[in-house]
Write a protein that holds these residues in place. Structure first.
Motif, PDB file in Angstrom:
ATOM      1  N   GLY A 166       0.968  -1.295   0.190  1.00  0.00           N
ATOM      2  CA  GLY A 166       0.139   0.046   0.084  1.00  0.00           C
ATOM      3  C   GLY A 166       0.859   1.271   0.174  1.00  0.00           C
ATOM      4  O   GLY A 166       0.496   2.203  -0.741  1.00  0.00           O
ATOM      5  N   LEU A 167       2.052   1.250   0.881  1.00  0.00           N
ATOM      6  CA  LEU A 167       2.947   2.315   0.890  1.00  0.00           C
ATOM      7  C   LEU A 167       3.475   2.568  -0.574  1.00  0.00           C
ATOM      8  O   LEU A 167       3.548   3.827  -1.032  1.00  0.00           O
ATOM      9  N   ARG A 168       3.810   1.540  -1.203  1.00  0.00           N
ATOM     10  CA  ARG A 168       4.258   1.566  -2.528  1.00  0.00           C
ATOM     11  C   ARG A 168       3.545   2.257  -3.610  1.00  0.00           C
ATOM     12  O   ARG A 168       3.848   3.071  -4.388  1.00  0.00           O
ATOM     13  N   LEU A 169       2.059   1.691  -3.515  1.00  0.00           N
ATOM     14  CA  LEU A 169       1.257   2.337  -4.396  1.00  0.00           C
ATOM     15  C   LEU A 169       0.964   3.991  -4.120  1.00  0.00           C
ATOM     16  O   LEU A 169       0.863   4.650  -4.944  1.00  0.00           O
ATOM     17  N   ALA A 170       0.841   4.173  -2.990  1.00  0.00           N
ATOM     18  CA  ALA A 170       0.478   5.608  -2.562  1.00  0.00           C
ATOM     19  C   ALA A 170       2.060   6.395  -2.951  1.00  0.00           C
ATOM     20  O   ALA A 170       1.714   7.637  -3.495  1.00  0.00           O
ATOM     21  N   ALA A 171       3.357   5.859  -2.892  1.00  0.00           N
ATOM     22  CA  ALA A 171       4.132   6.729  -3.294  1.00  0.00           C
ATOM     23  C   ALA A 171       4.285   6.760  -4.784  1.00  0.00           C
ATOM     24  O   ALA A 171       4.706   7.994  -5.122  1.00  0.00           O
ATOM     25  N   LEU A 172       3.712   5.943  -5.451  1.00  0.00           N
ATOM     26  CA  LEU A 172       3.743   6.089  -7.051  1.00  0.00           C
ATOM     27  C   LEU A 172       2.705   7.188  -7.492  1.00  0.00           C
ATOM     28  O   LEU A 172       3.251   7.599  -8.826  1.00  0.00           O
ATOM     29  N   VAL A 173       1.974   7.392  -6.799  1.00  0.00           N
ATOM     30  CA  VAL A 173       0.940   8.602  -6.976  1.00  0.00           C
ATOM     31  C   VAL A 173       0.836   9.493  -6.064  1.00  0.00           C
ATOM     32  O   VAL A 173       0.040  10.653  -6.098  1.00  0.00           O
ATOM     33  N   HIS A 174       2.035   9.866  -5.460  1.00  0.00           N
ATOM     34  CA  HIS A 174       1.815  10.870  -4.372  1.00  0.00           C
ATOM     35  C   HIS A 174       1.722  12.285  -5.129  1.00  0.00           C
ATOM     36  O   HIS A 174       1.173  13.369  -4.113  1.00  0.00           O
ATOM     37  N   ASP A 175       2.404  12.535  -6.123  1.00  0.00           N
ATOM     38  CA  ASP A 175       2.286  13.739  -6.694  1.00  0.00           C
ATOM     39  C   ASP A 175       1.434  14.057  -7.779  1.00  0.00           C
ATOM     40  O   ASP A 175       1.314  14.797  -8.512  1.00  0.00           O
ATOM     41  N   ILE A 176       0.273  12.940  -7.891  1.00  0.00           N
ATOM     42  CA  ILE A 176      -0.787  12.860  -8.981  1.00  0.00           C
ATOM     43  C   ILE A 176      -1.459  14.287  -8.941  1.00  0.00           C
ATOM     44  O   ILE A 176      -1.890  14.693 -10.114  1.00  0.00           O
ATOM     45  N   GLY A 177      -1.676  15.081  -7.943  1.00  0.00           N
ATOM     46  CA  GLY A 177      -2.399  16.364  -8.111  1.00  0.00           C
ATOM     47  C   GLY A 177      -1.832  17.305  -8.791  1.00  0.00           C
ATOM     48  O   GLY A 177      -2.183  18.418  -9.177  1.00  0.00           O
ATOM     49  N   LYS A 178      -0.632  17.144  -9.221  1.00  0.00           N
ATOM     50  CA  LYS A 178       0.370  18.007  -9.848  1.00  0.00           C
ATOM     51  C   LYS A 178      -0.209  17.851 -11.552  1.00  0.00           C
ATOM     52  O   LYS A 178       0.281  18.677 -12.202  1.00  0.00           O
ATOM     53  N   PRO A 197       5.543  33.454  -5.133  1.00  0.00           N
ATOM     54  CA  PRO A 197       4.551  33.019  -4.375  1.00  0.00           C
ATOM     55  C   PRO A 197       3.345  32.387  -4.694  1.00  0.00           C
ATOM     56  O   PRO A 197       2.721  31.350  -4.340  1.00  0.00           O
ATOM     57  N   ALA A 198       2.848  33.048  -5.876  1.00  0.00           N
ATOM     58  CA  ALA A 198       1.695  32.523  -6.536  1.00  0.00           C
ATOM     59  C   ALA A 198       1.770  31.122  -7.002  1.00  0.00           C
ATOM     60  O   ALA A 198       0.915  30.298  -7.225  1.00  0.00           O
ATOM     61  N   GLU A 199       2.962  30.947  -7.838  1.00  0.00           N
ATOM     62  CA  GLU A 199       3.378  29.795  -8.391  1.00  0.00           C
ATOM     63  C   GLU A 199       3.396  28.577  -7.410  1.00  0.00           C
ATOM     64  O   GLU A 199       2.928  27.459  -7.431  1.00  0.00           O
ATOM     65  N   MET A 200       3.988  29.092  -6.411  1.00  0.00           N
ATOM     66  CA  MET A 200       4.158  27.958  -5.165  1.00  0.00           C
ATOM     67  C   MET A 200       2.741  27.665  -4.415  1.00  0.00           C
ATOM     68  O   MET A 200       2.454  26.465  -4.048  1.00  0.00           O
ATOM     69  N   ALA A 201       1.892  28.737  -4.577  1.00  0.00           N
ATOM     70  CA  ALA A 201       0.476  28.426  -3.833  1.00  0.00           C
ATOM     71  C   ALA A 201       0.057  27.564  -4.836  1.00  0.00           C
ATOM     72  O   ALA A 201      -0.717  26.551  -3.989  1.00  0.00           O
ATOM     73  N   LEU A 202       0.163  27.512  -5.983  1.00  0.00           N
ATOM     74  CA  LEU A 202      -0.517  26.539  -6.894  1.00  0.00           C
ATOM     75  C   LEU A 202      -0.023  25.009  -6.787  1.00  0.00           C
ATOM     76  O   LEU A 202      -0.880  24.133  -6.824  1.00  0.00           O
ATOM     77  N   ILE A 203       1.243  25.222  -6.504  1.00  0.00           N
ATOM     78  CA  ILE A 203       1.955  23.679  -6.138  1.00  0.00           C
ATOM     79  C   ILE A 203       1.504  23.300  -5.007  1.00  0.00           C
ATOM     80  O   ILE A 203       1.252  21.953  -4.813  1.00  0.00           O
ATOM     81  N   ARG A 204       1.475  24.057  -3.960  1.00  0.00           N
ATOM     82  CA  ARG A 204       1.045  23.388  -2.655  1.00  0.00           C
ATOM     83  C   ARG A 204      -0.517  23.136  -2.703  1.00  0.00           C
ATOM     84  O   ARG A 204      -0.935  22.229  -1.668  1.00  0.00           O
ATOM     85  N   GLU A 205      -1.193  23.243  -3.664  1.00  0.00           N
ATOM     86  CA  GLU A 205      -2.497  22.648  -3.935  1.00  0.00           C
ATOM     87  C   GLU A 205      -2.629  21.196  -4.062  1.00  0.00           C
ATOM     88  O   GLU A 205      -3.574  20.379  -4.201  1.00  0.00           O
ATOM     89  N   HIS A 206      -1.451  20.541  -4.679  1.00  0.00           N
ATOM     90  CA  HIS A 206      -1.530  19.270  -5.238  1.00  0.00           C
ATOM     91  C   HIS A 206      -1.866  18.206  -4.160  1.00  0.00           C
ATOM     92  O   HIS A 206      -2.331  17.044  -4.697  1.00  0.00           O
ATOM     93  N   PRO A 207      -1.381  18.357  -3.004  1.00  0.00           N
ATOM     94  CA  PRO A 207      -1.836  17.048  -2.210  1.00  0.00           C
ATOM     95  C   PRO A 207      -3.382  16.883  -2.141  1.00  0.00           C
ATOM     96  O   PRO A 207      -3.934  15.947  -2.169  1.00  0.00           O
ATOM     97  N   GLU A 208      -3.965  18.087  -2.045  1.00  0.00           N
ATOM     98  CA  GLU A 208      -5.414  17.975  -1.767  1.00  0.00           C
ATOM     99  C   GLU A 208      -6.035  17.645  -3.154  1.00  0.00           C
ATOM    100  O   GLU A 208      -7.146  17.082  -3.254  1.00  0.00           O
ATOM    101  N   THR A 209      -5.576  18.052  -4.409  1.00  0.00           N
ATOM    102  CA  THR A 209      -5.853  17.963  -5.710  1.00  0.00           C
ATOM    103  C   THR A 209      -5.881  16.159  -5.885  1.00  0.00           C
ATOM    104  O   THR A 209      -6.712  15.441  -6.317  1.00  0.00           O
TER     105      THR A 209
END
Length: 383
Positions: A239-251, A267-279
């Motif tokens: 399960g950890l391996r599969l999660a790691a394989l898609v941990h940045d899928i929100g990007k 800062p604006a670009e960084m704010a957009l990047i920081r949304e990827h875990p929720e996405t």
């Protein structure tokens, strides 16, 4: 009385053989061996009624000094054939016990008399036997006429019941094992399909950011190496391996020009990047994984002191999988090339996680990573 003792001895040996044998053929051969060892019984065999045109009887197992008698003989359970009118054929046909008192004077035994005489066989007992493939019989021969009296019948009838029970249990055991192997094979196929699906998602993201190609795979390798050292069971590590394989899928929702920008983000670009875990969480949350993959993805930028994102979780509010993934992500990112800087190497990565140990990162996992690196400098090498 002596014959009864021999019968009881045969019974005891056969029951013991049933308890030890692992395959059906082993069971039947061991039973026949037990019946003919240290007894006056010269031959024991188990015949199965075959529903073919000749209604032949197949030898499923035999033992005894007169075992050669069965080679080349024709035995049937067809009442219209002279080879089906002997005690074995009648037993299989009627499912009743048959006693051959003296082969020399029984006219129905005449087709086999000459060969039986060569092996010294004079009397026999045929007992019906339940078998998963059809009608069967346990047949026992003695060199003495009238060796099988009514006094010994209950012993051999009980033995037939024990044999049937042993065959049934073994057959069921094999069926359950076969089903278990089939389920395991099916699960393996499903696991492989799931892995390839997850990997396809990761490759889709990598196609938008060639500078981080292989990042997810390498993060997965580091995270799983840590989990293995922690003694996790294989299922949890998977399960950890599969999660790691898609941990940045929100990007996937981040413009490519930001992902590949060869300089520091504003800062604006960084704010957009920081949304990827929720996405990433929103993309994965409705997929019925047997692991909390969506949650792990959502939490992989959370910090022990609550300074992380997107939820500001603290300490044990963050899954252990997420805490491991956070460290593996930092280590891989620092050790690898990025458009805005060269690769810094694994030692720099270890120094970085040490700086965050106890405040932002799980200190016990950081300690473990340092120990692993000291023991094996190649443990976190890129693959």
């Amino acid at each position: 009385m002596q014959v009864e003792n021999w019968a009881l001895s045969a019974f005891a040996g056969a029951v013991q053989a049933i308890s030890k044998a692992e395959t059906l053929s082993d069971v039947l051969s061991a039973i026949c061996t037990a019946i003919t060892t240290n007894t006056p019984f010269m031959l024991a065999w188990i015949g199965l009624a075959i529903d073919d045109e000749e209604k032949t009887v197949r030898n499923l197992g035999c033992a005894g000094e007169a075992e050669g008698y069965l080679r080349g003989v024709t035995i049937s359970w067809d009442e219209n054939s002279p080879y089906g009118r002997g005690p074995t054929g009648i037993c299989l046909r009627s499912q009743t016990v048959q006693i051959l008192s003296d082969a020399a004077i029984d006219q129905h035994f005449s087709p086999w008399l000459e060969k039986a005489s060569q092996f010294g066989l004079r009397s026999s007992l045929s007992v019906p036997l339940k078998h998963p493939d059809g009608r069967a019989a346990l047949v026992i021969y003695s060199r003495e006429p009238n060796a099988f009296s009514q006094h010994v019948l209950p012993v051999f009838e009980s033995l037939a019941v024990e044999i049937a029970n042993g065959i049934e249990k073994l057959t069921l055991s094999h069926k359950l094992e076969h089903e278990r192997l089939e389920r395991a094979a099916s699960q393996k196929q499903l696991d492989e399909a799931l892995y390839q699906t997850i990997r396809a998602l990761a490759l889709t993201l990598e196609s938008r950011d060639p500078y981080t190609a292989g990042h997810e795979e390498r993060v997965a390798d580091i995270a799983c190496a840590i989990a293995q050292r922690l003694g996790w069971e294989p299922f949890r590590i998977q399960g950890l391996r599969l999660a790691a394989l898609v941990h940045d899928i929100g990007k996937i929702a981040v413009p490519s020009e930001i992902l590949t920008k060869p300089s520091r983000l504003n800062p604006a670009e960084m704010a957009l990047i920081r949304e990827h875990p929720e996405t990433g969480y929103r993309i994965l949350k409705d997929i019925p994984f047997p692991w909390p993959i969506a949650r792990i993805v959502r939490e992989h930028h959370e910090k022990i002191d609550g300074s992380g994102y997107p939820q500001g979780l603290k300490g044990n509010e963050i899954l252990e999988e997420s805490r491991i993934l956070a460290i593996a992500d930092i280590m891989e990112s620092m050790a690898s090339f990025r458009p805005y800087r060269p690769a810094l190497g694994i030692n720099a990565a270890l120094r970085e996680i040490r700086l965050g140990a106890g405040s932002q990162l799980d200190a016990s996992i950081v300690d473990l990573c340092e120990t692993m690196q000291l023991e094996n400098p190649d443990v976190f090498m890129q693959r």
